[in-house]
Design an enzyme around this catalytic site. Structure first.
Site: not given
Length: 465
Positions: A27-28
């Site tokens: 993810c980020a």
């Protein structure tokens, strides 16, 4: 060998080798692994790898925090090691089978509401900016008064601030159909039917307008701004669509499946689900308000202390529902200011660790983790630093309680949701900015001071290691 390639190789070895990795995605800020055998993971070794800011199990995944930007580069190197990389959606389905029923339910709730949050964030910012522009002091800078603002301009601002909440059932039903395996566009149309302009407006009925009476005793109104009726209708509608699709001939699927799904579900939604769950929604809202209205700042004290404890369990997405209800009903969100204090305090505790330690590696981990918390993301601070040394986390909880207490006493109410601390200032431009900054200073200051004095030392760090 490049630095990132070396880190990727060390990480896979510490997790138990490629044979122990079922899948990996990112993810980020984190690499997310699903592993075959948790016992094979050398957790201390993982956390000592360069650039790793923390690691923990959550939602059936072993998540290794690297931070924005860095995680993408490490992921590229991990992919080259013949690890089974999959899409986020594929891994989400695999992870969704893990955990107990409560964890799976909360995770599903998060899957439904997280995609909606960006538009609610934007709406909150529009509300904050309108509040700023309409302040007499700001208008005076341009030689204007509130009476000088045209009605057309005010109507334009209402388009920006009201649209998402007027059509909230459509957004919720769309997302619920998507998560539960239905056709999202059918869900959206079902949600739009719940706010059809031919139905009496929910807000108009609240102010005294008459609802429609069906069968002489069932009151029917539009469900503008409601969440639960659309959510429950979305779950049942998606399941009904799948049930119908299995039973109609393929040649008639395009015609019959959406027709029967919408026909059955709009009857159920307007006459059964809507009336029942609208009442349930009101009880939930009143319960939340009862807690938030506890006297002498008790609400802020409790929520400010407990919020980050709930975050580490992974079930904090339940609060999205409560905040959406507060914003829809009152146009403000007192919950946001309190949880902002709890988030800022964890950043303050991590900052104290960063400034007090003489360890170069810990400084390199703690400084960016504290910045991440000040931007509203506490996982690097909590899992990378504060929980690892225990006391900083509890000092952060105390700081959150102090800041939450101040937020309750000052009566702070944000104009939106989902952004906190530094970005959250945009939700308090309607004359509350100084109080908001004060709450953050109190939370950060208390957590920082307590961590510096009692919560951390290099001697303790060596003992933990």
């Amino acid at each position: 060998m490049s630095e990132n390639k070396k880190i990727a190789k060390e990480l896979i070895e510490a997790i138990g080798g490629t044979d122990n990795v079922s899948s990996v995605t990112h993810c980020a800020t984190r690499l997310r692994f699903i592993v075959n055998d948790e016992e094979k993971i050398k957790k201390d070794q993982v956390e000592n790898i360069q650039k790793v800011k923390g690691a923990f199990f959550n939602s059936g995944q072993y998540q290794v925090i690297f931070g924005t930007g860095t995680v993408n580069r490490i992921y590229e190197e991990v992919e080259k090691l013949d690890v089974n990389s999959v899409s986020k959606e594929e891994q989400k389905k695999e992870a969704g089978k893990q955990g107990n029923r409560l964890q799976r339910s909360i995770r599903t709730l998060g899957d439904v509401f997280v995609p909606i949050i960006p538009v609610l964030v934007a709406t909150g910012l529009f509300m904050g900016l309108r509040g700023l522009l309409m302040q007499e002091q700001v208008l005076a800078l341009f030689g204007l008064t509130p009476n000088d603002i045209s009605e057309n301009f005010l109507l334009f601002t209402e388009i920006l601030t009201d649209t998402a909440f007027v059509f909230l059932p459509a957004l919720v039903a769309w997302s619920t159909f998507r998560v539960f395996g239905g056709t999202p566009i059918i869900g959206m149309v079902l949600g739009l039917m719940l706010v059809s302009p031919v139905l009496p407006n929910a807000w108009g009925v609240a102010e005294g307008a008459d609802p429609l009476l069906f069968f002489g005793f069932i009151p029917v109104v539009g469900y503008q701004g409601s969440v639960l009726p659309a959510f429950i209708a979305g779950i049942l509608g998606a399941k009904l669509e799948r049930w119908i699709r299995k039973r109609v001939p393929e040649a008639l699927d395009l015609i019959l499946t959406p027709f029967l799904t919408l026909l059955i579900m709009i009857f159920a939604a307007l006459f059964v689900i809507g009336p029942i769950f609208h009442v349930v929604e009101e009880y939930i809202l009143q319960g939340t308000l009862t807690v938030l209205e506890l006297p002498l700042g008790i609400a802020g004290l409790l929520i400010g202390f407990l919020h980050q404890l709930i975050v580490i369990t992974g079930v904090h997405h339940i609060f999205n529902l409560l905040e959406i209800q507060l914003l829809e009903k009152f146009g403000n969100n007192p919950f946001n200011a309190i949880i902002t204090a709890s988030i800022a305090a964890q950043g303050g505790a991590t900052l104290a660790v960063a400034m007090k330690t003489k360890s170069t590696k810990l400084k390199a981990l703690a400084f960016p983790s504290s910045l991440s918390a000040f931007l509203g993301i506490t996982e690097p601070a909590i899992f990378g630093v504060n929980l690892r040394y225990v006391k900083p986390f509890f000092m952060g909880l105390i700081g959150g309680a102090a800041g939450g207490f101040a937020a309750s006493i000052l009566g702070l109410k944000g104009t939106g949701m989902a952004i906190t601390v530094i970005p959250g200032t945009l939700l308090y431009l309607n004359g509350q900015i100084l109080q908001y900054l004060l709450v953050n200073v109190i939370a950060i200051g208390v957590a920082f001071a307590l961590t510096w004095l009692f919560g951390f030392s290099d001697k303790q760090m060596k003992k933990e290691n």
